[in-house]
Motif scaffolding. Structure first.
Motif, short mmCIF file in Angstrom:
data_model
loop_
_atom_site.label_atom_id
_atom_site.label_comp_id
_atom_site.label_asym_id
_atom_site.label_seq_id
_atom_site.Cartn_x
_atom_site.Cartn_y
_atom_site.Cartn_z
N LEU A 104 -13.41 51.64 36.14
CA LEU A 104 -13.39 51.25 37.55
C LEU A 104 -12.08 50.57 37.94
O LEU A 104 -11.75 50.48 39.12
N PRO A 153 -12.08 59.75 45.55
CA PRO A 153 -13.31 58.96 45.65
C PRO A 153 -14.20 59.08 44.42
O PRO A 153 -15.03 58.21 44.17
N LEU A 190 -15.14 56.35 41.84
CA LEU A 190 -16.22 55.37 41.96
C LEU A 190 -17.46 55.76 41.16
O LEU A 190 -18.40 54.99 41.04
N GLY A 249 -19.19 53.49 38.74
CA GLY A 249 -19.96 52.46 39.42
C GLY A 249 -21.37 52.94 39.71
O GLY A 249 -22.34 52.21 39.51
N GLY A 250 -21.47 54.21 40.15
CA GLY A 250 -22.81 54.76 40.40
C GLY A 250 -23.66 54.75 39.14
O GLY A 250 -24.85 54.45 39.18
N VAL A 293 -23.34 52.66 36.66
CA VAL A 293 -23.72 51.27 36.41
C VAL A 293 -24.98 50.95 37.20
O VAL A 293 -25.96 50.41 36.68
N VAL A 294 -24.97 51.32 38.50
CA VAL A 294 -26.11 51.03 39.36
C VAL A 294 -27.38 51.71 38.82
O VAL A 294 -28.43 51.08 38.70
N VAL A 303 -28.59 49.93 35.66
CA VAL A 303 -29.16 48.62 35.94
C VAL A 303 -30.53 48.76 36.59
O VAL A 303 -31.49 48.08 36.22
N LEU A 304 -30.63 49.68 37.53
CA LEU A 304 -31.92 49.91 38.20
C LEU A 304 -32.97 50.34 37.19
O LEU A 304 -34.06 49.80 37.13
N PHE A 332 -34.28 45.80 45.07
CA PHE A 332 -33.85 46.35 43.78
C PHE A 332 -32.39 46.78 43.81
O PHE A 332 -31.61 46.48 42.91
N LEU A 355 -29.90 44.00 43.74
CA LEU A 355 -29.74 43.41 42.41
C LEU A 355 -28.87 44.27 41.52
O LEU A 355 -28.16 43.78 40.66
N ALA A 356 -28.94 45.59 41.74
CA ALA A 356 -28.31 46.50 40.78
C ALA A 356 -26.86 46.80 41.11
O ALA A 356 -26.10 47.16 40.22
N ILE A 357 -26.47 46.66 42.37
CA ILE A 357 -25.11 47.05 42.73
C ILE A 357 -24.18 45.85 42.62
O ILE A 357 -24.41 44.84 43.26
N PRO A 358 -23.15 45.95 41.81
CA PRO A 358 -22.20 44.85 41.74
C PRO A 358 -21.48 44.68 43.08
O PRO A 358 -21.20 45.68 43.76
N PHE A 408 -18.47 44.00 43.90
CA PHE A 408 -17.16 44.64 44.13
C PHE A 408 -17.32 46.13 44.45
O PHE A 408 -16.52 46.71 45.17
N LEU A 409 -18.41 46.69 43.95
CA LEU A 409 -18.63 48.11 44.23
C LEU A 409 -18.97 48.30 45.70
O LEU A 409 -18.49 49.23 46.35
N LEU A 424 -15.80 48.01 47.52
CA LEU A 424 -14.98 49.23 47.39
C LEU A 424 -15.51 50.34 48.29
O LEU A 424 -14.75 50.99 49.00
N TRP A 466 -13.73 52.10 51.40
CA TRP A 466 -13.50 53.54 51.41
C TRP A 466 -14.05 54.13 52.71
O TRP A 466 -13.39 54.93 53.38
#
Lengths: 376, 773, 330
Positions: A331, A344, A347, A350-351, A353-354, A357-358, C144, C147-150, C152-153, C156, C160
């Motif tokens: 990232l 793009p 990114l 990052g998706g 990661v989400v 985590v979910l 949910f 909680l899961a999305i940082p 900075f993302l 960003l 964008w």
């Protein structure tokens, strides 16, 4: 006068199977009822499997790059070749703006790059031990040197798909190892605190509260910045994991302590003492099994926080650094707005990661709800 | 037989505690309602079902009820019979997933207005809201939890007043203070600004009553209002309710599982079983001529042997109440009924049979004329008369089941006199036992005082006897038990234990290692059948654990011993591979007993071992305990707050108050002539399950509040609540525990000077008025 | 109440002390001391080193003293003179840098906290009262995701989207023309126009967390006996919910400041970097990367102290709201 035999407990609610089911079975039956949690478990399992077999799954190694293809966009994978089954992607056509020197990419429909499953590609050593060169999907050997970028390329022409798969290994293992370390610290301190109580407990609890009152990120930043620049990737990896485990341990210590305290007062633990059970037997046979399910749930819920923290630290350039590949490191590429505007797809880590985590949150929530199958 | 509770005499004039309130005894209980008295509330065919993911739970399944103006209706039944849900349904207070599916709740606060069907009203609407609190008040089981901790009791009371009366805040406050005074809260001007957590449970319940009655409702619904309270507090709350009812003429629906309370306050009684009404009648009819086998069995299973010198087996109901989800078809009781007629009771709902104008029961045993059907004895079931014994008057069973039945009389066991002769040494001798718990304050956990849970206790337990330890919550009885079992290390004192080889050891100072050989000789049965069994172990592991840890048996020997023990406590040995979650509360208590007895112990400490159980199951366990004592020659220390259970089981009784012993005596002696005012107050507070012998209202009522155990009063601990206290002596001088007569020991300066009596007619208490001589 | 506040403030002292020690340790962590860094820097530039100045600086920071004396000198300078030392990267006193950046950091954190509360409160209440409704599912899903999305993302992605669809940059707190301008109404309005993006980004995680907490707490409270009892005395539903369960569920809401605030400050560091905000975050980051340790340590110290103060305020607020807490310390 004989004692009356009470009615058989095998009413229709208590099938014989339920009656003899041990704890893990009851937990599993309870867990299966949460559909989201089951989904979370499947996704988590898939990601961990991908991390384990990264070398085989990724088309390229993480260091493979081709500067000619900087910011090449994702390619569509075509399944049918002239009505027959055949995998291929179209090649790229690059045009460079004379004034800005910016490259723009277009699909070159005349150039077909054949792709195949289980293709021979870059040689690797699985887990650093088993040599191999078969990749799940890669450009066919006969297709020349044209590369394949299913998820696009970064500024150096790295294949993002390969890097994401390799990055999963680092990101996911940081979470796991970090939680394991936090768990050691938490269970030892929390256990001591909960088992002995008194002054020891008070002292440890004050310490935990202190750690919790400090904003964590500036603290890790400070510690991470203090990691000597000369350290190699492996040392750095462990240093960062240790630093990260400092977030999770306080929470875990509290969980362990409070469970220990409440269990110590449970009648069945007292009963075991009266039975003459030794202290280790009480702890390992009676107390630990009682909160192992809670612990597993808490641990599962701590991992996502760890992954997020690693991502953040690496993103800021204070965590892991190239050549190590993690989702946070990937990232870094997306840090400036210009890069995102051109590519793009950067990114995408990052998706992931989400999604991870979910999934782990769902999994943890489901485990937590199913952890005590005996409550009514 | 001398089992009938003796009449308690009414306190005469001039007695020190004669209350000012008129009418110390209510009118003859159970008088037929005035024919002109129209019912206030008429419930018809009410069904409240819960729609859960596991299926429909028919908590209330077609019940009929009627309450007339000014009367008290008791709804009685074991847990899970739907009595609380019925109460909540009346005010539409049933939470999701439950809802009223059928039936009517007709309500008419006064004869001039028309009937309103409360079941038809919207649960969130204005209509029901105007009935709630204004026309029908409600009091709940947990007084502390029923008040919000965020507001003072005054805030909540004033709010309740202003909800239904448009008066100013100042006027409302004035009224609130009066209301608090009316329910007997001392210093209401000050208490009105207290938070609920600053008041005791009894005080909170008074506040709840004040709130419920703040708008003078015509009906008060009281849902187990005294279950969570101590017996002395319960007595005072019951007195209060009766006083208030006399003043206001309101009707009361009183939900309870305690038959003593029913006999004490009810005019009419409705008995429920598994969501259905099985019998309804006046209180005298229900207690003297119960018709339904369930009612009869319930009444037989309560231990009441007041004044008896023998211990009898209790009659029991086999099995347990099934989960409402598995309600049997036909008559819900047929699975446990001794007289069930195969092919009839298990298929067809029994019709209502009317015996007198107000006495109705639903049972197949009776014909429409109310006579026992001749066919019943031919139907291959046990003849009804015989099984219950006694004289069958007017049809069924036993018209006074309280008196016990023929078969139970046969198993009467003479109470052993504890043998204090020189040859027999006591098994356990506790001397000056103290257990102080430090109070921690502040962040550093400094010790700023101590709660003297147990403070200087002497106890002697003779081999083979059952010693009862009784007292209200917080008196330290459980702590004594835990010290004897050495779960706790006592602060000071001695626990002399006579080993099987005849030597005497002091358990109080032993380390865990030294205790090990004695752990299998002194065993404990816990109160809570759910938390005391590790849910992660099978019966084999649970019951076998003490054998394994003490290395007494392994492998197949262990398995055989466990199987034998399970059989002995009435569980099938095949179940040994099951986990505790497959068993009900009563069965789990059997498992607990099996685990306690598997090591062949000499002493068993039973800490409230039957308190968590329903009446019918409790009787089974009490019988089991008695049988096992005979069989294994056990010595019991039986700890309980329930005076009737203690009396039933114990040869000698010790009474504790605030960590000290106030009296010890043989059971009969203690229950007939207590030598300490506290014992007397306790005994007086217990409601007897006999509507003919109601407790004198306001007799020896104790003030509600227990002193702070961290800061006990000087002098006699009891002087702050004692009706006989003489300030010049009791406030300063600590009374020593001393022998009064025979082996009767009491700690009161004036034990000999009092003629304390719980029951008149016992020896030496002609004038029952407590007085100093 | 006053006793409670007194106790609580007294309790802060050891925590503050511990924080200062940690900050000091961080300053000391990199190899070499402050002066050697300066010396090497000056040497690199080819400047002449003034021996007298060097000696004076050595005395000022007590570099030849044992470590605890150095700590004492450092902390007394801060406490009594407001002197946090020098930033060699900026060649300015740390205190002046902090004075420039901190107010905006505090402003951003406090407004985000308020925003979080204002948004989370009604959603959380709705979600609990109307459990299993469509709105509840939406709120839970949002919870949910948040909680899961940082953070900075989110930043960003927002940037964008801003660039791609609106053709403008959403970074910064001021438009270029106001960057250096003195404070006036125009600058204030400009600030407000820019502030919403970081607030939105920063507030997302906290809002999601708070919705979850409030919903769970309120669901617990809604079925407590005192609610049934209040309903049984004829309380209208809406008033009942607000006065009884909600009042209790508010307590954890207030006490969440304890974890929302540290989270906000942490999030701020990253988000400010991405959005290029003139707050303490980027300052800290730059200082850490450049091993400008006096600056870094000071930022960590000040930010941590502010967090502790925030927690103190929330504890006092909690005592004011909840009589049980208040009475315990009577």
């Amino acid at each position: 006068m004989t004692v009356q035999t009470p009615e058989s407990p095998t009413g229709s609610t208590h099938e014989a199977g339920v009656a003899v089911a041990p704890q893990w079975k009851l937990v599993w039956w309870g867990f299966r009822r949460h559909r989201l949690a089951t989904l979370g478990m499947v996704i988590t399992a898939v990601i961990y499997l991908a991390a384990i077999f990264a070398e085989f799954l990724a088309p390229y190694s993480s260091s493979h790059y081709n500067p000619d293809y900087a910011y090449a966009p994702p390619q569509r994978l075509h399944l049918l070749d002239d009505g027959k089954f055949g995998l291929y992607v179209y090649g790229y056509k690059a045009t460079q703006d004379r004034e800005t020197l910016a490259q723009t990419w277009a699909t070159d429909e005349r150039k077909k790059v054949p792709v195949s499953f289980f293709a021979k590609g870059e040689p690797y050593k699985m887990f650093g031990l088993i040599p191999g060169d078969i990749h799940l999907i890669a450009p066919s050997a006969g297709g020349g040197s044209a590369p394949m970028y299913l998820l696009g390329a970064d500024s150096n022409g790295h294949d993002l798909l390969s890097r994401i798969i390799h990055g999963a290994r680092v990101s996911m293992s940081v979470g796991l190892i970090g939680v394991a370390m936090a768990f050691m610290l938490g269970i030892v301190l929390g256990g001591i605190s909960g088992f002995f109580g008194g002054v020891v407990d008070t002292a440890i609890q004050r310490g935990v509260e202190f750690f919790m009152s400090i904003p964590t990120l500036p603290l890790w930043l400070g510690l991470a910045a203090a990691v000597p620049a000369g350290w190699g990737p492996l040392q750095r990896y462990f240093a960062v994991t240790v630093i990260l485990s400092m977030i999770a341990w306080t929470h875990l210590a509290r969980v362990v302590r409070s469970r220990f305290l409440s269990l110590r007062e449970e009648d069945f633990v007292t009963a075991a003492r009266i039975d003459g059970a030794s202290r280790p037997r009480i702890i390992f046979r009676h107390m630990l099994p009682s909160f192992s399910s809670y612990l597993i749930a808490s641990l599962t819920l701590s991992i996502p926080g760890m992954i997020l923290a690693e991502t953040s630290l690496s993103f800021l350039g204070l965590g892991l650094q190239a050549p190590v590949v993690s989702w946070g490191v990937l990232l870094q590429e997306a840090q400036n707005i210009r890069a995102i505007a051109t590519a793009p797809w950067l990114l995408l880590p990052g998706g992931l990661v989400v999604a991870t985590v979910l999934a782990m949150n769902f999994l943890g929530d489901g485990l937590r709800d199913a952890a005590d199958p005996y409550k009514h | 037989m001398n089992q009938i509770p003796q009449t308690r005499q009414i306190v005469g004039s001039g007695g020190t505690t004669t209350p000012a309130v008129a009418g110390t005894v209510s009118g003859s209980p159970g008088a037929a309602p005035d024919a002109a008295e129209e019912p206030l509330l008429r419930i018809g065919g009410l069904k409240t079902h819960f729609f859960t993911s596991e299926g429909v739970l028919r908590a209330v399944d077609g019940i009929d009820l009627e309450v007339a103006k000014g009367r008290t209706l008791c709804v009685v039944g074991e847990s899970g019979c739907g009595k609380s849900i019925t109460a909540r349904s009346i005010l539409q207070l049933v939470d999701r997933p439950g809802r009223i599916t059928e039936g009517s709740i007709l309500w008419r606060p006064d004869a001039t207005s028309g009937w309103v069907d409360l079941a038809d009203l919207d649960a969130h609407g204005e209509g029901i809201r105007r009935v709630r609190g204004a026309e029908i008040g409600m009091v709940f089981q947990e007084p502390m939890a029923s008040l919000s901790p965020m507001y003072t009791v005054g805030d909540q009371l004033i709010e309740a007043i202003q909800l239904h009366a448009s008066i100013s805040k100042a006027d409302a406050r004035e009224r609130a203070i009066n209301q608090l005074r009316r329910v007997g809260i001392p210093q209401p001007e000050r208490r009105i600004d207290a938070y609920p957590f600053q008041l005791s449970g009894g005080m909170c319940q008074r506040v709840m009553i004040a709130i419920a009655l703040s708008c003078d409702p015509s009906l008060l619904i009281a849902d187990e209002p005294t279950t969570a309270l101590d017996v002395t507090t319960q007595a005072r709350i019951l007195d209060l309710l009766k006083d208030l009812q006399e003043q206001t003429g309101m009707a009361v629906i009183f939900i309870t599982h305690d038959l003593g309370v029913v006999a004490e306050i009810a005019d009419d009684v409705t008995v429920m079983y598994l969501g259905k009404v099985v019998e309804h009648g006046s209180v005298t009819e229900i207690f003297t001529a119960p018709k339904h086998p369930y009612t009869q069995a319930l009444l037989r299973s309560i231990p009441t042997v007041r004044g008896s010198s023998e211990r009898q087996r209790l009659a029991t109901i086999r099995g347990m109440v099934p989960h409402p989800q598995n309600r049997p078809p036909g008559c819900p009781f047929h699975t446990r009924c001794e007289h069930a007629i195969a092919g009839l009771c298990d298929t067809t709902d029994p019709p209502p049979i009317r015996f007198t104008s107000g006495h109705v029961s639903q049972c197949h045993l009776y014909g429409t004329d109310g006579e026992l059907k001749p066919s019943t004895s031919k139907a291959g079931t046990a003849p009804v008369h015989d099984s219950a014994g006694g004289t069958a008057s007017g049809g069924v069973v036993d018209s006074a089941p309280v008196r016990g039945s023929a078969h139970s009389a046969a198993t009467t066991r003479p109470r052993q006199r504890p043998n204090a002769s020189a040859t027999v040494k006591p098994l356990l001798e506790v001397r000056d036992l103290a257990m102080h718990f430090p109070i921690k304050r502040g962040v550093l956990g400094r010790t700023s005082g101590a709660i003297r849970a147990v403070d200087g206790v002497d106890l002697t337990i003779w081999p083979g006897e059952t010693l009862g330890l009784v007292g209200e919550s917080g008196c330290g009885k459980t702590t004594v038990g835990r010290c004897l079992a050495r779960v706790l290390a006592p602060t000071s004192g001695h626990i002399h234990y006579q080993t099987s080889s005849g030597e005497t050891v002091d358990l109080a100072r032993m380390s865990n290692r030294e205790l090990k050989p004695y752990r299998r000789e002194i065993r404990v049965i816990f109160q809570d059948p759910f938390s005391s069994l590790n849910p992660r172990m099978t019966l084999l592991q649970l019951v076998g654990e003490p054998l394994k840890t003490n290395e007494l048996a392994t492998g197949s020997v262990l398995q055989d011993r466990v199987a034998e023990m399970l059989r002995r406590v009435g569980l099938r040995p095949e179940y040994m591979h099951r986990y505790p979650h497959a068993f009900s509360g009563g069965e789990r208590q059997r498992i607990n007993i099996a685990r306690a007895l598997i090591t062949n112990p000499r002493v068993v400490i039973a800490d409230e071992a039957v308190s968590a159980l329903d009446v019918s199951v409790r009787a089974q366990i009490l019988n089991l305990l008695a049988d096992l004592q005979d069989e294994f020659n056990l010595t019991y220390l039986f700890i309980s707050h329930d005076l009737s259970v203690i009396e039933h089981l114990c040869e000698r009784v010790t009474v504790m108050y605030l960590g000290q012993i106030v009296e010890t005596a043989r059971t009969a002696s203690l229950y007939s002539t207590p030598h300490h005012p506290y014992t007397e107050a306790l005994l007086n507070a217990v409601p007897l399950p006999d509507p003919g012998h109601r407790r004198g209202r306001h007799r020896h009522a104790l003030p509600d509040d227990l002193p702070d155990p961290a800061n006990p009063p000087p002098g006699c601990l009891f002087h702050t609540r004692c009706p006989y206290a003489r300030p010049e002596r009791c406030d300063f001088e600590v009374p020593a525990l001393r022998t009064t007569v025979d082996d009767h020991v009491a700690a009161c300066h004036f034990s000999e000077n009092f003629s304390l009596t719980s029951t008149a007619g016992a020896k030496g208490s002609a004038g029952s008025t407590p007085r100093l001589e | 109440m006053l006793t409670y506040i007194g106790r609580r403030v007294l309790l802060m002292v050891p925590v503050l002390f511990a924080i200062s020690v940690v900050a000091f340790v961080i300053i000391q962590l990199p190899p070499g001391d402050y002066l050697s860094t300066i010396v090497s820097q000056l040497r690199a530039r080819g400047d002449v080193i003034d021996e007298a100045e060097l000696a004076q600086l050595t005395a000022r920071y007590g570099l030849n003293d044992p470590i605890f004396v150095q700590y004492l000198k450092w902390i007394t300078q801060i406490l009594f003179h407001g002197d946090f030392g020098m930033s060699f990267a900026w060649n300015r006193p740390v205190s002046s840098l902090l004075a420039e950046r901190l107010p905006l950091t505090v402003l951003l954190s406090v407004t985000t906290l308020l925003f979080t509360w204002i948004v989370a409160f009604p959603i959380g209440v709705y979600s609990a009262v109307r459990q299993y409704s469509v709105g509840d599912y939406v709120a839970t899903t949002f919870g949910f995701l948040g909680l899961a999305i940082p953070e900075f993302l989110i930043a960003l992605v927002l940037m964008w989207i801003g660039l791609r669809y609106f053709g403008q940059s959403v970074g910064g707190l001021f438009s270029p023309e106001f960057q250096e301008a003195p404070w006036n109404l125009g600058k204030l309005l400009d600030l407000l126009a820019h502030l919403w993006v970081p607030i939105l980004v920063l507030g997302m995680g906290g809002t999601a967390g708070l919705i979850r907490v409030l919903r769970a707490n309120l669901l617990d409270e809604l079925h407590k006996p005192y609610v049934v009892a209040a309903r049984a005395r004829g309380m209208p539903e809406r008033r009942l919910t607000v006065r009884y369960p909600l009042r209790v569920a508010l307590n954890p809401f207030v006490s969440t400041v304890g974890w929302v605030l540290p989270g906000l400050v942490s999030g701020e560091v990253i988000v400010a970097q991405v959005l290029n905000l003139p707050t303490a975050g980027p300052l800290l980051l730059a200082a850490l990367k450049g091993q400008d340790m006096y600056l870094a340590g000071s930022v960590i110290l000040v930010v941590s102290v502010l967090t502790v103060i925030g927690t103190l305020i929330s504890d006092i607020l909690l005592a004011w709201l909840d009589p049980r807490v208040r009475m315990r310390y009577r």
